[in-house]
Design a protein around this motif. Structure first.
Motif, PDB file in Angstrom:
ATOM      1  N   LEU A 198      39.171  42.592  33.347  1.00  0.00           N
ATOM      2  CA  LEU A 198      38.821  43.033  34.691  1.00  0.00           C
ATOM      3  C   LEU A 198      37.397  43.580  34.661  1.00  0.00           C
ATOM      4  O   LEU A 198      36.977  44.153  33.654  1.00  0.00           O
ATOM      5  N   LEU A 212      43.359  42.518  44.016  1.00  0.00           N
ATOM      6  CA  LEU A 212      44.689  42.051  43.659  1.00  0.00           C
ATOM      7  C   LEU A 212      45.030  40.772  44.398  1.00  0.00           C
ATOM      8  O   LEU A 212      45.574  39.828  43.824  1.00  0.00           O
ATOM      9  N   LEU A 237      48.700  44.741  36.997  1.00  0.00           N
ATOM     10  CA  LEU A 237      47.467  44.829  37.776  1.00  0.00           C
ATOM     11  C   LEU A 237      47.554  45.968  38.793  1.00  0.00           C
ATOM     12  O   LEU A 237      46.586  46.683  39.027  1.00  0.00           O
ATOM     13  N   GLN A 287      52.531  40.348  35.471  1.00  0.00           N
ATOM     14  CA  GLN A 287      51.103  40.463  35.736  1.00  0.00           C
ATOM     15  C   GLN A 287      50.835  41.291  36.985  1.00  0.00           C
ATOM     16  O   GLN A 287      49.955  42.149  37.006  1.00  0.00           O
TER      17      GLN A 287
END
Length: 232
Positions: free
Chosen positions: A144, A31, A225, A221
């Motif tokens: 991802l 992250l 995430l 976002q």
């Protein structure tokens, strides 16, 4: 007769107050890497020092074969210009611009349509346009490793799609896929940057109106995430 565009912000929910999310070391590192990438892009924004991507051709993924650009000498150009000016006047992010400014922006605009299921752009494509959604829904998503794409947010009528045109290296940071048939106005990125250089007051007003969207995008976002990395 034009219809005013209203945003549906229901898909953008803030993190509940007091809510805490525990991340593993590897998830937090991932992250942080993603957040740092976004911060580096934002830190390179130079509103009065625009440059164009060298040696790169505009992405032309879903443009219709019959598309006609904003050539003032082409047949039907005045009607198209009037339509685009009217659509800009109805768009909530252009209410702060006067008629002449909208006319200048319309000279760098074109109408676009994207059929349901089509890819509007992909990550790393050249960011050659900013897209104002008039009808339909668009999924903004990121890939991802070893996972399905993570949807960052769903955009609809009144929303603005695409921000990478604002900052070098002018490459898309996400994928965009049409969830339904989409009708939009696309503003040519290089033309708008040149217009901002020539008219700094217009450029400043553009930033005032559009930066809140960028802040919403970062928040959406990060929350998505977090959810993906924690299995939520």
């Amino acid at each position: 007769m034009s219809t005013a565009i209203r945003r549906d912000s229901s898909s953008r929910q803030p993190l509940p107050q007091g809510m805490k999310i525990r991340l593993s070391g590897s998830a937090r590192a991932r992250l942080d890497d993603i957040s740092l990438t976004w911060i580096m892009h934002v830190g390179r924004v130079r509103p009065l020092d625009w440059v164009s991507p060298a040696g790169s051709a505009p992405a032309d993924r879903c443009r219709e074969p019959g598309f006609v650009g904003p050539d003032a000498a082409s047949p039907g150009a005045p009607k198209r210009m009037n339509l685009i000016e009217s659509l800009l006047a109805d768009h909530p992010d252009f209410h702060a611009f006067d008629a002449e400014e909208r006319r200048q922006l319309a000279r760098h605009a074109r109408m676009e349509t994207f059929p349901a299921g089509s890819t509007i752009f992909q990550e790393e494509d050249v960011a050659d346009a900013v897209i104002l959604i008039l009808e339909g829904e668009v999924a903004v998503q990121n890939a991802l490793p070893d996972r399905d794409p993570v949807r960052i947010e769903t955009l609809s009528a009144g929303d603005i799609l695409g921000w990478a045109w604002l900052m070098p290296p002018f490459r898309r940071l996400s994928d965009a896929v049409a969830l339904s048939d989409v009708r939009a106005v696309a503003l040519d990125a290089a033309g708008v940057r040149a217009l901002c250089n020539a008219h700094p007051a217009l450029g400043y007003r553009l930033y005032q109106n559009w930066l809140p969207h960028l802040a919403d995008r970062f928040r959406a976002q990060r929350l998505q995430l977090l959810s993906a990395l924690t299995g939520g």
